[in-house]
Design a protein around this motif. Structure first.
Motif, PDB file in Angstrom:
ATOM      1  N   GLU B  34       0.692  -1.351   0.259  1.00 27.41           N
ATOM      2  CA  GLU B  34      -0.212   0.186  -0.129  1.00 27.41           C
ATOM      3  C   GLU B  34       1.217   1.208  -0.278  1.00 27.41           C
ATOM      4  OE1 GLU B  34      -3.422   0.366   0.104  1.00 27.41           O
ATOM      5  OE2 GLU B  34      -4.330  -1.702  -0.322  1.00 27.41           O
ATOM      6  N   HIS B  35       2.515   1.106   0.724  1.00 23.53           N
ATOM      7  CA  HIS B  35       2.999   2.218   0.505  1.00 23.53           C
ATOM      8  C   HIS B  35       2.858   2.697  -0.503  1.00 23.53           C
ATOM      9  CE1 HIS B  35       7.022   4.143   1.621  1.00 23.53           C
ATOM     10  NE2 HIS B  35       6.071   4.579   2.443  1.00 23.53           N
ATOM     11  N   ASP B  36       3.436   1.753  -1.400  1.00 24.47           N
ATOM     12  CA  ASP B  36       4.166   1.947  -2.818  1.00 24.47           C
ATOM     13  C   ASP B  36       3.143   2.648  -3.862  1.00 24.47           C
ATOM     14  OD1 ASP B  36       6.734   1.401  -2.003  1.00 24.47           O
ATOM     15  OD2 ASP B  36       6.076  -1.100  -2.317  1.00 24.47           O
ATOM     16  N   PHE B  37       2.284   2.617  -3.688  1.00 27.43           N
ATOM     17  CA  PHE B  37       0.990   2.864  -4.182  1.00 27.43           C
ATOM     18  C   PHE B  37       0.400   4.421  -3.490  1.00 27.43           C
ATOM     19  CE2 PHE B  37       2.067  -1.070  -6.142  1.00 27.43           C
ATOM     20  CZ  PHE B  37       2.152  -0.902  -7.273  1.00 27.43           C
ATOM     21  N   LEU B  38       0.719   4.791  -2.527  1.00 30.92           N
ATOM     22  CA  LEU B  38      -0.047   5.410  -1.347  1.00 30.92           C
ATOM     23  C   LEU B  38      -0.221   6.987  -1.849  1.00 30.92           C
ATOM     24  CD1 LEU B  38      -1.436   5.297   0.706  1.00 30.92           C
ATOM     25  CD2 LEU B  38       0.792   6.945   1.956  1.00 30.92           C
ATOM     26  N   HIS B  39       0.205   7.309  -3.365  1.00 32.68           N
ATOM     27  CA  HIS B  39      -0.782   8.375  -4.388  1.00 32.68           C
ATOM     28  C   HIS B  39      -1.401   8.229  -4.648  1.00 32.68           C
ATOM     29  CE1 HIS B  39       2.284   5.648  -6.283  1.00 32.68           C
ATOM     30  NE2 HIS B  39       2.391   6.443  -6.944  1.00 32.68           N
TER      31      HIS B  39
END
Lengths: 694, 62
Positions: B34-39
């Protein structure tokens, strides 16, 4: 994100290539100060950051489709394309990046159309080698999401927007994303919405008829839940818009001399009404708490009376109190001696008598139990009496509050009628009529929201029950059993994420509220209190006769200070989170948090502020943010601001405006020296040159 | 480090301690993804999410 330097080519007022370096080394000199005359390009410079990183411009930039510098366009030959470029070098998460956005404007006779901007993002290694990165916009969004730039690149004269009801969602989203809460919210949503749902489909294909039935039912209810959640979000947005509409009407009424006094009276009555509503809720909570603790005692009197009666009867029969204690007889038997000193040998009639007595001493244990019950009865009866007394007191207070609420409702209705009386003012009456219509619509929306919320709660209970059914399904097929277990694990971690989300969100809000309150208290002249409410509203309140009521008609300056104190608190908290991450990263928990350091780039940060506010804002902004870029005009850079900011300035520039108008020369005094500020130019086009103040 | 931070960390730790090692591993992997796609507003990570679940939860613990 730490800004290093910015280069601009033919962008708005800036002709040719110009460059700025930002203060970024000394934490005590973290301000880059840019002086500029009105129209010299302060807003354009702010937009250079926004355009470079996101390809967008702010709402206050006029003619955003014309980014090209007029002189560069004028210099160009026919059909020649004039390059427009902004390059920003910055450091983020340990790496140095160079973002370059380029567009072109062809010079044509019919009016030019700017070409589509192109973004390139390069990572610069320690030895200066540049690596061009794929998906540059996505990379930039990862470092600072596009939705959030208004918190960091903004015009101070418009920042009060964040304190308006329309900005609640934006404020909440900003808080959630910047302070690491968003990741938990999204994770649990995606796990439930996607992972669980897909696994359920798989279970359905492997499982037995019972599994298919339960999974179908669960899927159907989940779809219903999604629809209801979307509907609720829409209804809440509608209500926020109606709130804003009412606030706007009331503000207009306050400004009408003919009814302003009545409107202020109504404001006070509405605040008291809200206070009474809150008291009624407290009374209900008190009553529920009291009922939950001692409510059963209300039905205990019969049991208490019967117990007392049994004890009394035992006494009358001479069974109580017991005459001999068992331990006493046991000691005599063990020692084989009577109390008079004569021996009591085993098998003698005296010994047999003692053994007989020992059998009868069982009553003593009963006596002890009865004695304990008796003392408990006294205490229980006292608690019961106290319970009834408390309930009566709470009921009396509730009735009184209901009566107060009724009186206040009458008073508000009377004031509404007076304000709406056309004989006072036709315009005010018309506004009041409109207000009543909007209030009714808001009431309807509140009812609708309550209904949707109830349905969602019911659905939530039902879905949990279905999930438990799925977990308990007896499944023979090994694949289906594994899927069933995967669903169980997904549910468990989604629940864990939800718990962490609630813990973090509450913490973040409370910390922000404390910070905003402290900053406001330090800066404000009036005795107002600033807070961040549970639903992430920035709010100013005041105490009137011991009742807290919202401040109506706060000035633009007050709202700006409130918004700035919020942005400052947000930046500081994000920075603290990053420091905490570094510490936790060492402990192996790095992936659980993000955080980060963000710069504040502020155009006219002291816009509509009074001197006291200016000084305070100037004092605390450089302390809250790790890096600050301030763009100020001469009038904004006054004594109180200069006194506070000057010691923090690491780099300083003047936007030297060149204008074709004759006799326009002006200078600005910086650190005791005069610098050109506006210059009359022989060229027929305005342009700005960036000069560093050394 | 403030007391508030310690409390939040402690509360979070309590939640995490209730998870089995398998669940804790999955939680960590999901957060990383999720962190990698948070943006991204609407990330397309459904398949990745399922892959992570299947990779981590490969068997039923006895």
């Amino acid at each position: 994100m730490r800004l290093l330097d910015l280069s601009i080519v033919n962008f708005r007022q800036f002709y040719g290539k110009q460059r700025l370096e930002f203060a970024n080394v000394d934490p005590n000199r973290n301000v880059t100060l840019i002086h500029g005359y009105n129209g010299s390009g302060k807003t354009a410079l702010l937009n250079a950051f926004v355009w470079c990183l996101y390809g967008k411009t702010t709402d206050d930039l006029e003619s955003p489709e014309l980014l090209v510098n007029e002189r560069a366009l004028s210099d160009a030959g026919p059909e020649e394309e004039v390059p427009i470029q902004v390059s920003l070098r910055f450091r983020a998460r340990g790496d140095v990046y160079l973002a370059e956005r380029t567009a072109g404007m062809p010079k044509t006779e019919r009016g030019a159309v700017q070409s589509k901007p192109k973004l390139v993002l390069r990572r610069i290694s320690a030895n200066g080698e540049a690596e061009s990165l794929e998906a540059p916009q996505l990379r930039i969004d990862q470092l600072l999401p596009a939705d959030l730039y208004p918190f960091f690149f903004f015009n101070g004269e418009r920042v009060e927007r964040l304190a308006s009801p329309n900005a609640y969602d934006e404020v909440e989203q900003g808080v959630k994303t910047l302070l690491d809460v968003e990741i938990y919210d999204r994770s649990m949503g995606h796990l439930r919405q996607w992972a669980y749902a897909e696994l359920a489909k798989e279970l359905r294909s492997y499982g037995n008829d019972e599994a298919k039935r339960v999974v179908d039912q669960e899927e159907q209810q989940r779809a219903e839940q999604t629809t209801l959640k979307e509907r609720l979000a829409l209804q809440q947005r509608n209500r926020a818009e109606l709130d804003s509409e009412i606030a706007l009407i009331e503000q207009k009424q306050r400004e009408m001399a003919s009814v302003s006094e009545l409107v202020f009276q109504r404001d006070a009555a509405l605040a008291r009404h809200k206070d009474v509503e809150s008291r009624i809720r407290d009374h209900r909570t008190d009553a529920a708490r009291r009922l939950s603790k001692d409510g059963y005692l209300a039905f205990g009197e019969h049991v208490f009376a019967r117990t007392a009666e049994l004890v009394s009867q035992a006494r009358q029969r001479g069974e109580l109190p017991a005459k001999v204690k068992p331990q006493f007889v046991d000691d005599l038997l063990s020692e084989g001696r009577c109390i008079c000193g004569r021996p009591v040998a085993d098998g003698t009639p005296e010994h047999d008598k003692l053994v007989q007595w020992r059998g009868a001493t069982g009553l003593a244990a009963l006596e002890e139990a009865i004695s304990q019950t008796n003392s408990a009865l006294i205490s229980l009866r006292e608690r019961r009496r106290q319970y009834f007394e408390d309930i009566a007191r709470i009921q009396a207070a509730t009735s009184e509050s209901y009566a107060d609420r009724g009186r206040l409702a009458d008073q508000i209705a009377e004031l509404d009628a007076k304000i709406g009386d056309p004989s006072n003012s036709y315009d005010a009456a018309e506004l009041e009529q409109k207000r009543q219509v909007v209030i009714r619509r808001r009431e309807d929306e509140r009812v609708t929201i309550a209904r949707t919320t109830e349905k969602l709660e019911e659905l939530d209970v039902s879905l949990r029950a279905l999930q438990q059914q799925i977990e308990r399904l007896k499944i023979e097929d090994a694949k289906a059993a594994l899927v069933q277990h995967q669903m169980h694990v997904v549910t468990r971690i989604a629940e864990a994420m939800e718990s962490i989300y609630m813990i973090q969100k509450q913490d973040v809000r409370e910390e922000l509220a404390k910070s905003v309150e402290a900053i406001w208290k330090d800066a404000a002249v009036k005795d107002y209190k600033a807070s961040v409410t549970a639903d992430f509203r920035l709010e100013l309140t005041k105490s009137v006769g011991g009742i807290t009521q919202p401040v109506h008609g706060a000035s633009t300056g007050e709202k700006q200070v409130l918004a700035l104190s919020f942005v400052g608190s947000l930046v500081r908290k994000a920075k603290q989170n990053e420091e905490r991450n570094l510490e936790e990263g060492k402990l192996g928990g790095k992936e659980l948090r993000v955080g980060g350091e963000y710069p504040l780039v502020m155009d006219s940060p002291f816009g509509a502020l009074e001197d006291d506010y200016r000084r305070k804002v100037a004092e605390w902004v450089p302390k809250l943010a790790g890096q600050v870029v301030m763009m100020v005009s001469k009038t904004q850079w006054r004594d109180e601001v200069e006194g506070a900011v000057r010691p923090r300035v690491g780099r300083e520039y003047v936007l030297e405006l060149h204008t074709p108008k004759a006799d326009s020369d002006r200078s600005i005094e910086i650190k005791g020296s005069e610098f050109p500020y506006v210059r009359s130019s022989s060229e027929n086009i305005e342009q700005t040159i960036i000069r560093e103040v050394n | 480090m403030s007391d508030v931070n310690s409390t939040v960390r402690e509360q979070t730790r309590k939640v995490l301690l209730k998870l089995t090692p398998q669940e804790a591993t999955l939680l960590s992997r999901v957060l990383k993804l999720e962190h990698d796609f948070l943006h991204q507003k609407q990330p397309r990570i459904k398949d990745d999410l399922l892959r992570v679940v299947r990779e981590v939860v490969k068997d039923i613990p006895r």
